[in-house]
Design a protein around this motif. Structure first.
Motif, PDB file in Angstrom:
ATOM      1  N   GLY A 194     -42.205  43.275  -6.057  1.00 56.82           N
ATOM      2  CA  GLY A 194     -43.086  43.671  -4.972  1.00 56.82           C
ATOM      3  C   GLY A 194     -44.454  43.036  -5.038  1.00 56.82           C
ATOM      4  O   GLY A 194     -44.606  41.844  -5.287  1.00 56.82           O
ATOM      5  N   SER A 200     -38.470  40.428  -8.328  1.00 59.00           N
ATOM      6  CA  SER A 200     -38.067  41.772  -7.961  1.00 59.00           C
ATOM      7  C   SER A 200     -36.917  42.231  -8.842  1.00 59.00           C
ATOM      8  O   SER A 200     -36.260  41.450  -9.515  1.00 59.00           O
ATOM      9  N   CYS A 226     -44.874  52.228  -2.844  1.00 58.52           N
ATOM     10  CA  CYS A 226     -45.201  51.236  -1.819  1.00 58.52           C
ATOM     11  C   CYS A 226     -45.588  49.892  -2.435  1.00 58.52           C
ATOM     12  O   CYS A 226     -45.614  48.874  -1.732  1.00 58.52           O
ATOM     13  N   GLU A 229     -41.685  48.617  -3.018  1.00 59.35           N
ATOM     14  CA  GLU A 229     -40.748  48.669  -1.904  1.00 59.35           C
ATOM     15  C   GLU A 229     -41.528  48.629  -0.593  1.00 59.35           C
ATOM     16  O   GLU A 229     -42.662  49.108  -0.509  1.00 59.35           O
ATOM     17  N   LYS A 230     -40.900  48.077   0.459  1.00 57.96           N
ATOM     18  CA  LYS A 230     -41.601  47.871   1.718  1.00 57.96           C
ATOM     19  C   LYS A 230     -41.507  49.052   2.670  1.00 57.96           C
ATOM     20  O   LYS A 230     -42.292  49.148   3.612  1.00 57.96           O
ATOM     21  N   ASP A 231     -40.547  49.928   2.436  1.00 55.77           N
ATOM     22  CA  ASP A 231     -40.343  51.024   3.384  1.00 55.77           C
ATOM     23  C   ASP A 231     -39.797  52.232   2.633  1.00 55.77           C
ATOM     24  O   ASP A 231     -38.985  52.075   1.717  1.00 55.77           O
ATOM     25  N   ASP A 234     -36.160  52.483   1.864  1.00 52.36           N
ATOM     26  CA  ASP A 234     -35.566  51.646   0.819  1.00 52.36           C
ATOM     27  C   ASP A 234     -35.440  52.370  -0.518  1.00 52.36           C
ATOM     28  O   ASP A 234     -34.797  51.865  -1.439  1.00 52.36           O
ATOM     29  N   GLY A 262     -51.095  47.319   4.834  1.00 51.24           N
ATOM     30  CA  GLY A 262     -50.594  46.458   3.779  1.00 51.24           C
ATOM     31  C   GLY A 262     -50.758  44.992   4.128  1.00 51.24           C
ATOM     32  O   GLY A 262     -51.060  44.636   5.271  1.00 51.24           O
ATOM     33  N   GLY A 265     -46.186  40.941   5.531  1.00 53.15           N
ATOM     34  CA  GLY A 265     -44.866  41.171   4.963  1.00 53.15           C
ATOM     35  C   GLY A 265     -44.692  42.565   4.403  1.00 53.15           C
ATOM     36  O   GLY A 265     -43.566  42.994   4.132  1.00 53.15           O
ATOM     37  N   TRP A 266     -45.817  43.273   4.226  1.00 57.13           N
ATOM     38  CA  TRP A 266     -45.788  44.641   3.693  1.00 57.13           C
ATOM     39  C   TRP A 266     -46.524  45.584   4.644  1.00 57.13           C
ATOM     40  O   TRP A 266     -47.115  46.572   4.216  1.00 57.13           O
ATOM     41  N   GLU A 267     -46.489  45.244   5.924  1.00 53.22           N
ATOM     42  CA  GLU A 267     -47.209  46.055   6.900  1.00 53.22           C
ATOM     43  C   GLU A 267     -46.737  47.511   6.848  1.00 53.22           C
ATOM     44  O   GLU A 267     -45.578  47.790   6.566  1.00 53.22           O
ATOM     45  N   SER A 268     -47.673  48.408   7.116  1.00 57.14           N
ATOM     46  CA  SER A 268     -47.353  49.826   7.086  1.00 57.14           C
ATOM     47  C   SER A 268     -48.077  50.509   8.233  1.00 57.14           C
ATOM     48  O   SER A 268     -48.655  49.861   9.109  1.00 57.14           O
TER      49      SER A 268
END
Length: 329
Positions: A194, A200, A226, A229-231, A234, A262, A265-268
């Motif tokens: 991550g 990973s 977080c 992991e991205k979501d 997951d 984020g 690629g790691w938007e939240s």
């Protein structure tokens, strides 16, 4: 994973609280004995994180009382020598608002370097004096100490001895105080991918370290999935219940969070943050945790991406994550 930079927040809080004179609206402190509550009273809490450190404490403690009833403070162990300092003020304010305080202190090993036997004795004696009288229901001797193991195994071994010695002293002077050994969960699991920039997948797990703390009443964890992991979707269902495979001691979560903002690629979002709140509170049931603490009520001036882990932004009265947190109490 190393969360030690967050200790800077505790130092700011310490200075702000000491100068604020905010206990009881300027009244003399009246600290009475506090014992761990019955588990039926709820298990959620917040780390000390008001909107601001001038006049934000009433708002913070009122919200904390409505959203689980625990408040944590983390900081340098030397602060305990001053009975007008932050942890004493937090204990007094907790009594005023019917809240259970959770205290986490650093160790002499956090700064590295040679540590004398005299300093180790001073540490144990300082903590024992702090808890004397039964006003501290929960105290952690160090935070995320598997990071010390990663840095220096010999120093870690010395820490284990210090922990068990200090825990015995606490038990002698304040039998009702529960002693915690605290670890970083993602590192414990060997998750080094991550946002850490490493490959990973699982690395070397550290679960065997839990066996070193015979004198611990509670094994506690910080957890920030977080970062790996991205979501929330997951995360496996046994993300937290796995802990039960490695200890029979009581468990607590002393820090938890999910950022709203984020990197690419790691938007939240606040909604994704709310989804993690629901995952956290639903998937820790099997642990029967002593408590689960979210790191920030309001966003704090800390390093990215932890600066958007508040359940509320500074200008918010509500958010999906805050409503999810309150709704899960």
């Amino acid at each position: 994973m190393n969360m030690r930079k967050l200790m800077a927040v505790a130092l700011i809080v310490s200075m702000a609280l000491t100068l604020s004179g905010c206990v009881g609206g300027g009244q003399e402190k009246d600290v009475t004995t506090t014992s761990p509550p019955d588990q039926s009273e709820g298990v959620q809490g917040l780390a000390l994180s008001p909107m601001n450190y001038q006049d934000g404490f009433v708002d913070f403690f009122q919200k904390a009382a409505l959203s689980g009833g625990y408040v944590s403070w983390a900081g340098d162990w030397n602060v305990l020598k001053d009975d007008d300092s932050a942890p004493y003020v937090v204990i007094a304010l907790s009594e005023t608002y019917g809240i259970t305080p959770v205290i986490l202190v650093s160790t002499p090993f956090d700064s590295g370097g040679t540590i004398s036997a005299g300093e180790l004795d001073e540490y144990s004696n300082t903590i024992a004096e702090f808890v004397r009288g039964g006003t501290v229901p929960y105290i952690s001797i160090g935070v995320e100490m598997n990071s010390l193991y990663e840095r220096d195994t010999q120093m870690y071994s010395e820490y284990v001895d210090l922990f068990n010695t200090t825990a015995q002293m606490i038990r002698e002077v304040s039998p009702g105080s529960l002693v915690m050994a605290t670890f970083q969960l993602e590192s414990m699991k060997g998750l080094q991918g991550g946002l850490f920039g490493e490959d990973s997948g699982d690395g070397n797990t550290q679960w065997t370290l839990l066996d070193d703390f015979e004198e611990a009443d509670i094994l506690a964890f910080t957890t920030y999935p977080c970062l790996v992991e991205k979501d929330p979707s997951d995360l496996p269902d046994d993300y937290y219940s796995e802990i039960l495979s490695h200890t029979q001691k009581d468990v607590a979560i002393v820090e938890s969070g999910w950022f709203r903002n984020g990197p690419a690629g790691w938007e939240s979002s606040s909604q994704e943050q709310a989804e993690f709140v629901e995952f956290l509170t639903n998937h820790t049931d099997e642990l029967s945790p002593r408590f689960i603490i979210w790191s920030f009520l309001y966003d704090q001036d800390v390093q990215y991406p932890f600066d958007s882990m508040g359940l509320l932004a500074a200008d918010e009265e509500s958010s999906p994550a805050w409503e999810a947190w309150k709704g899960s109490v």
